[in-house]
Every structure is written in structure tokens, then in C-alpha cells.
Design a protein around this motif. Structure first.
Motif, PDB file in Angstrom:
ATOM      1  N   SER A 158       0.818  -1.221   0.000  1.00 42.81           N
ATOM      2  CA  SER A 158       0.000   0.000   0.000  1.00 42.81           C
ATOM      3  C   SER A 158       0.849   1.268   0.000  1.00 42.81           C
ATOM      4  O   SER A 158       0.388   2.316  -0.415  1.00 42.81           O
ATOM      5  N   GLY A 159       2.076   1.184   0.450  1.00 43.58           N
ATOM      6  CA  GLY A 159       2.921   2.367   0.496  1.00 43.58           C
ATOM      7  C   GLY A 159       3.680   2.649  -0.786  1.00 43.58           C
ATOM      8  O   GLY A 159       4.313   3.687  -0.911  1.00 43.58           O
ATOM      9  N   ASP A 160       3.620   1.741  -1.745  1.00 49.82           N
ATOM     10  CA  ASP A 160       4.342   1.930  -2.998  1.00 49.82           C
ATOM     11  C   ASP A 160       3.386   2.370  -4.105  1.00 49.82           C
ATOM     12  O   ASP A 160       2.179   2.140  -4.033  1.00 49.82           O
ATOM     13  N   ILE A 161       3.946   2.987  -5.136  1.00 47.46           N
ATOM     14  CA  ILE A 161       3.163   3.421  -6.290  1.00 47.46           C
ATOM     15  C   ILE A 161       3.655   2.654  -7.503  1.00 47.46           C
ATOM     16  O   ILE A 161       4.846   2.691  -7.834  1.00 47.46           O
ATOM     17  N   LEU A 162       2.767   1.945  -8.139  1.00 47.25           N
ATOM     18  CA  LEU A 162       3.093   1.218  -9.358  1.00 47.25           C
ATOM     19  C   LEU A 162       2.899   2.168 -10.535  1.00 47.25           C
ATOM     20  O   LEU A 162       1.952   2.959 -10.543  1.00 47.25           O
ATOM     21  N   PHE A 163       3.797   2.113 -11.507  1.00 43.40           N
ATOM     22  CA  PHE A 163       3.665   2.991 -12.664  1.00 43.40           C
ATOM     23  C   PHE A 163       4.221   2.312 -13.896  1.00 43.40           C
ATOM     24  O   PHE A 163       4.955   1.338 -13.811  1.00 43.40           O
ATOM     25  N   GLY A 164       3.843   2.849 -15.041  1.00 45.54           N
ATOM     26  CA  GLY A 164       4.324   2.306 -16.290  1.00 45.54           C
ATOM     27  C   GLY A 164       3.789   3.102 -17.462  1.00 45.54           C
ATOM     28  O   GLY A 164       3.200   4.173 -17.292  1.00 45.54           O
ATOM     29  N   THR A 165       4.009   2.560 -18.655  1.00 43.62           N
ATOM     30  CA  THR A 165       3.479   3.181 -19.862  1.00 43.62           C
ATOM     31  C   THR A 165       2.668   2.159 -20.637  1.00 43.62           C
ATOM     32  O   THR A 165       2.940   0.960 -20.606  1.00 43.62           O
ATOM     33  N   SER A 166       1.681   2.654 -21.336  1.00 41.99           N
ATOM     34  CA  SER A 166       0.805   1.838 -22.166  1.00 41.99           C
ATOM     35  C   SER A 166       0.873   2.374 -23.592  1.00 41.99           C
ATOM     36  O   SER A 166       0.844   3.594 -23.799  1.00 41.99           O
ATOM     37  N   VAL A 167       0.975   1.457 -24.553  1.00 34.32           N
ATOM     38  CA  VAL A 167       1.009   1.822 -25.967  1.00 34.32           C
ATOM     39  C   VAL A 167      -0.171   1.130 -26.644  1.00 34.32           C
ATOM     40  O   VAL A 167      -0.194  -0.096 -26.767  1.00 34.32           O
ATOM     41  N   LEU A 168      -1.167   1.913 -27.056  1.00 32.76           N
ATOM     42  CA  LEU A 168      -2.377   1.403 -27.694  1.00 32.76           C
ATOM     43  C   LEU A 168      -2.316   1.763 -29.177  1.00 32.76           C
ATOM     44  O   LEU A 168      -2.294   2.940 -29.536  1.00 32.76           O
ATOM     45  N   TYR A 169      -2.277   0.737 -30.017  1.00 28.17           N
ATOM     46  CA  TYR A 169      -2.074   0.949 -31.448  1.00 28.17           C
ATOM     47  C   TYR A 169      -3.373   1.354 -32.149  1.00 28.17           C
ATOM     48  O   TYR A 169      -4.455   0.976 -31.715  1.00 28.17           O
ATOM     49  N   PRO A 170      -3.276   2.125 -33.233  1.00 30.52           N
ATOM     50  CA  PRO A 170      -4.479   2.574 -33.943  1.00 30.52           C
ATOM     51  C   PRO A 170      -5.128   1.428 -34.710  1.00 30.52           C
ATOM     52  O   PRO A 170      -4.476   0.451 -35.068  1.00 30.52           O
ATOM     53  N   GLY A 171      -6.415   1.576 -34.957  1.00 32.62           N
ATOM     54  CA  GLY A 171      -7.157   0.602 -35.739  1.00 32.62           C
ATOM     55  C   GLY A 171      -8.578   0.487 -35.231  1.00 32.62           C
ATOM     56  O   GLY A 171      -8.966   1.129 -34.246  1.00 32.62           O
ATOM     57  N   LYS A 172      -9.350  -0.337 -35.903  1.00 35.29           N
ATOM     58  CA  LYS A 172     -10.750  -0.560 -35.514  1.00 35.29           C
ATOM     59  C   LYS A 172     -11.105  -2.029 -35.713  1.00 35.29           C
ATOM     60  O   LYS A 172     -10.505  -2.722 -36.529  1.00 35.29           O
ATOM     61  N   VAL A 173     -12.097  -2.457 -34.977  1.00 39.43           N
ATOM     62  CA  VAL A 173     -12.756  -3.743 -35.179  1.00 39.43           C
ATOM     63  C   VAL A 173     -14.181  -3.379 -35.560  1.00 39.43           C
ATOM     64  O   VAL A 173     -14.948  -2.888 -34.731  1.00 39.43           O
ATOM     65  N   GLY A 174     -14.514  -3.554 -36.851  1.00 39.25           N
ATOM     66  CA  GLY A 174     -15.770  -3.004 -37.351  1.00 39.25           C
ATOM     67  C   GLY A 174     -15.666  -1.495 -37.281  1.00 39.25           C
ATOM     68  O   GLY A 174     -14.696  -0.899 -37.758  1.00 39.25           O
ATOM     69  N   ASP A 175     -16.624  -0.855 -36.617  1.00 40.48           N
ATOM     70  CA  ASP A 175     -16.554   0.604 -36.462  1.00 40.48           C
ATOM     71  C   ASP A 175     -16.100   1.016 -35.055  1.00 40.48           C
ATOM     72  O   ASP A 175     -16.064   2.181 -34.720  1.00 40.48           O
ATOM     73  N   GLU A 176     -15.701   0.022 -34.246  1.00 39.77           N
ATOM     74  CA  GLU A 176     -15.267   0.289 -32.880  1.00 39.77           C
ATOM     75  C   GLU A 176     -13.741   0.420 -32.833  1.00 39.77           C
ATOM     76  O   GLU A 176     -13.016  -0.437 -33.327  1.00 39.77           O
ATOM     77  N   TYR A 177     -13.268   1.499 -32.230  1.00 37.05           N
ATOM     78  CA  TYR A 177     -11.837   1.775 -32.164  1.00 37.05           C
ATOM     79  C   TYR A 177     -11.098   0.760 -31.290  1.00 37.05           C
ATOM     80  O   TYR A 177     -11.678   0.197 -30.361  1.00 37.05           O
ATOM     81  N   HIS A 178      -9.806   0.585 -31.579  1.00 35.64           N
ATOM     82  CA  HIS A 178      -8.975  -0.241 -30.701  1.00 35.64           C
ATOM     83  C   HIS A 178      -9.017   0.335 -29.295  1.00 35.64           C
ATOM     84  O   HIS A 178      -9.046   1.555 -29.107  1.00 35.64           O
ATOM     85  N   MET A 179      -8.993  -0.565 -28.319  1.00 34.12           N
ATOM     86  CA  MET A 179      -9.111  -0.175 -26.915  1.00 34.12           C
ATOM     87  C   MET A 179      -8.363  -1.171 -26.048  1.00 34.12           C
ATOM     88  O   MET A 179      -8.021  -2.261 -26.498  1.00 34.12           O
ATOM     89  N   THR A 180      -8.117  -0.784 -24.813  1.00 34.11           N
ATOM     90  CA  THR A 180      -7.582  -1.724 -23.840  1.00 34.11           C
ATOM     91  C   THR A 180      -8.746  -2.532 -23.274  1.00 34.11           C
ATOM     92  O   THR A 180      -9.906  -2.140 -23.413  1.00 34.11           O
ATOM     93  N   LYS A 181      -8.437  -3.644 -22.628  1.00 33.55           N
ATOM     94  CA  LYS A 181      -9.496  -4.460 -22.027  1.00 33.55           C
ATOM     95  C   LYS A 181     -10.314  -3.654 -21.027  1.00 33.55           C
ATOM     96  O   LYS A 181     -11.519  -3.758 -20.973  1.00 33.55           O
ATOM     97  N   GLY A 182      -9.620  -2.891 -20.233  1.00 34.04           N
ATOM     98  CA  GLY A 182     -10.278  -2.145 -19.168  1.00 34.04           C
ATOM     99  C   GLY A 182     -10.402  -3.008 -17.922  1.00 34.04           C
ATOM    100  O   GLY A 182     -10.426  -4.230 -18.002  1.00 34.04           O
ATOM    101  N   HIS A 183     -10.449  -2.340 -16.781  1.00 36.47           N
ATOM    102  CA  HIS A 183     -10.510  -3.068 -15.522  1.00 36.47           C
ATOM    103  C   HIS A 183     -10.998  -2.175 -14.393  1.00 36.47           C
ATOM    104  O   HIS A 183     -10.915  -0.951 -14.465  1.00 36.47           O
TER     105      HIS A 183
END
Length: 191
Positions: free
Chosen positions: A66-91
Motif C-alpha cells: 500500500s505504500g508503494d506506487i506502481l507505474f508504467g506506460t501503455s502503448v495502444l495501437y491505432p485501428g478498428k474492429v468493425g466501427d469500434e476503435y482499438h481499446m484496452t481491455k479495461g478493468h
């Protein structure tokens, strides 16, 4: 007697979001099953484009306390599936009362958020933009541009991730392309 402090350093290039030493976690289209509303478009893209890479993230391996901070970077590539944009899974976070901060390094898109009570909001990503995800909100990045959407993120290290709720129910809203522009619509599969 005090414990020595362990220093953590990173080699993230804040321009590209990439790391020279830290391996990335990759999410290809096959790991996004049931995330996109149009199953036929998903199956077609999976078959015709040989399971493309949708996004990856780089995270510093630190103690999950609980006392630490997790960090990082995310790279989400362009594109679509049908008309829906690429996205992360989400959580959601396993510790639901956890907020998170995202800083957009490059690209453009949105952060879609919703809480268990049904409230939702969407915030725009553009370079230099900070998005705060409040506690209790599931969150997903969406790339609406033609270049990678690269974000830096930070949150409480012991918060954990709950992907299962999103995999089961999805989000109430989707971001799709309509007449060349992003538009938020109701998810026809949400129940």
C-alpha cells in the motif's frame, strides 16, 4: 533499526513510452475476445490480419504494498474492429477505492470510465493531458487517432486488477466511428 531504502529507476523513454530493458505485456486481438460488440468483425479481423497486436504495457516490477506506487506506460495501437476503435481491455481495481492517474505522452483518444452504480464519464486524451480515474471506476483507453496512443500511468501498488467483471459484462458505452468522427453509443450487448 531502519531498513535500507531500495531505489527504483526506470529506463522508459517518455517520448515513445518504450523501455529498453523492461519487457512489455502484449495484448493481441485474440486476448480481447468478447470485448468488441461486433463478433463478426472481430472474427474476420482475427482471421484476416493474423492476430494483430492491439496494445502493450511496460510496468516497473515493484513491491505490491500500500505504500508503494506502481507505474508504467501503455502503448495502444491505432485501428478498428468493425466501427469500434482499438481499446484496452479495461478493468476495475481489486481494491475498488483506488484512483489512478494517466498522462498522455502522444496520440489521441479517450478514457472511458464507469462505476458499479452505472455512472459513466469519458475524458479526452491529447499530448500533455492528464486524466484522473476516480476510485470505484473501471477504466479503458480508446485510440481514436492514426498513431499509437501512449500514456504514463500511476496507482497504488497493491490495488490489483479485476478484468473479469469487464470480460463478463462489458462497458455500458462504446466509442465508435460515425461519419469519420468518434461517437459514444450504448453497448447493445450490455445487460
Amino acid at each position: 533499526m531502519t531498513q535500507p531504502v531500495k531505489a527504483f529507476t526506470t529506463d522508459f523513454d517518455l517520448t515513445t513510452g518504450l523501455s529498453k530493458k523492461t519487457p512489455s505485456v502484449k495484448r493481441q486481438l485474440s486476448s480481447m475476445k468478447n470485448m468488441y460488440a461486433n463478433k463478426q468483425a472481430y472474427d474476420g479481423k482475427l482471421q484476416n490480419e493474423n492476430n494483430p497486436l492491439i496494445y502493450e504495457f511496460y510496468e516497473l516490477d515493484i513491491p505490491q504494498t500500500s505504500g508503494d506506487i506502481l507505474f508504467g506506460t501503455s502503448v495502444l495501437y491505432p485501428g478498428k474492429v468493425g466501427d469500434e476503435y482499438h481499446m484496452t481491455k479495461g478493468h476495475f481495481h481489486t481494491i475498488l477505492e483506488t484512483g489512478e492517474v494517466y498522462y498522455c505522452l502522444s496520440g489521441e483518444g479517450f478514457m472511458l470510465m464507469e462505476n458499479p452504480e452505472g455512472d459513466w464519464q469519458i475524458e479526452k486524451f491529447s499530448p500533455g493531458q492528464v486524466v484522473y480515474v476516480p476510485p470505484r471506476y473501471a477504466h479503458r483507453s480508446i485510440n481514436t487517432g492514426n498513431k499509437p496512443l501512449i500514456t504514463f500511468y500511476a496507482f497504488r501498488a497493491d490495488a490489483g486488477h479485476d478484468y473479469g467483471t469487464i470480460e463478463t459484462k462489458g462497458y455500458r458505452k462504446l466509442v465508435v466511428e460515425k461519419d469519420g468522427q468518434p461517437e459514444v453509443i450504448d453497448n447493445p450487448k450490455w445487460n
